[in-house]
Design an enzyme around this catalytic site. Structure first.
Site: not given
Length: 328
Positions: A33, A148
């Site tokens: 998700h 990231d």
């Protein structure tokens, strides 16, 4: 623009499944998700292979994400092909969703592994770290920064090889602006490419980001690599990120290691080279040539090294001392 996929009733096949079937994908279980969508496992019937499908809802996503970050992510992924990066296959856009078809990594992620099994043996840490380093060397040699890097973005294939994922904050640094440093590759404060807005997780953020300063994204990537390596061998993050002020104080000090763990001095040395102030921080070139790294990756990526050496060449020009501030 692809076909619409807005009609969806309780009794009918969900619209996203119908769209996927049109393109030859049989959508399976949910495997992840995100803020704006869901990742599914899928079977591509035309080539008889399993893939991952990232389905992004335009209703949930911000305009900034849809108009800037998502197009950039797709643009970056289209030019990447490396065995330690998640490969991009296809993007499909409809009136209400964007579908990104990616290589499937079936072994979960490294964070899940650490949470389940604890600290890695140094041999396994070396394998995973060296694979990540080769992937990052490939990116940096192309002038691309990830921005990231974190444990949950290191996926594992069925043979437990690392696959770097999630290029949502990745950025191409313009090739017309060469990167300059000293011949030792260490005086990186004069580097020409500074980002102004932070991307990523604070636990993996370098001190200059925490201070709100423009930062060199190549060096922010290598700091994050240091946080990852420390966590691989210690099974906890090197700095307490529950409080931002405390986190900033801790990142200003030399990182310490638990006395009850056996970690080689070579491994500690590499971590210390990565988790230090930007003017002295290791570049990806330094990582590739590090003695601990070479134990696990004796074959050097010659093409990437050649490109990186060209990027880091010193210059006598006054431009060396200038900073180009680039937008996110």
């Amino acid at each position: 623009m692809g076909k619409g996929d807005t009609s969806e009733t309780a009794s009918a096949t969900p619209a996203y499944r119908s769209v996927m079937e049109e393109y030859g994908y049989e959508v399976g279980k949910i495997i992840g998700h995100g803020s704006y969508g869901t990742v599914y496992e899928a079977y591509y019937t035309k080539q008889k292979v399993m893939v991952a499908v990232k389905i992004i809802s335009k209703k949930k996503a911000s305009e900034d994400y849809l108009n800037k970050f998502l197009p950039r992510e797709i643009q970056v992924m289209k030019v990447l092909r490396h065995k330690y990066l998640i490969n991009f296959y296809q993007a499909i856009e409809t009136t209400s969703r964007v579908y990104i078809i990616l290589e499937l990594a079936q072994g979960g992620d490294v964070l899940e592994w650490i949470q389940r099994y604890g600290a890695c043996a140094e041999t396994l840490a070396g394998k995973w770290f060296s694979q990540m380093a080769l992937g990052i060397a490939y990116l940096h040699s192309k002038g691309i920064v990830h921005r990231d890097l974190k444990l949950e973005n290191l996926l594992l294939d069925k043979r437990e090889n690392v696959k770097i994922s999630d290029f949502g904050f990745a950025k191409m640094v313009p090739s017309s602006q060469p990167v300059h440093s000293s011949p030792s590759y260490r005086q990186m404060n004069s580097l020409s490419h500074l980002s102004q807005t932070y991307c990523g997780s604070f636990a993996y953020a370098c001190p200059e980001i925490l201070l709100g300063l423009p930062y060199n994204p190549f060096l922010s990537d290598t700091w994050s690599m240091g946080v990852i390596l420390y966590t691989l061998v210690v099974a906890r993050l090197p700095f307490d990120d529950t409080n931002l002020k405390k986190l900033l104080r801790e990142t200003q000090k030399e990182v310490t290691f638990p006395a009850n763990l056996t970690i080689s001095q070579e491994c500690k040395n590499l971590i210390l080279q990565l988790l230090r102030q930007s003017t002295k921080r290791a570049t990806i070139l330094d990582v590739l040539r590090d003695p601990w790294m070479l134990k696990f990756q004796p074959e050097q990526p010659s093409n990437e090294i050649r490109l990186l050496e060209a990027m880091y060449q010193p210059t006598s020009s006054a431009k060396r001392h200038q900073s180009l501030e680039i937008t996110t």
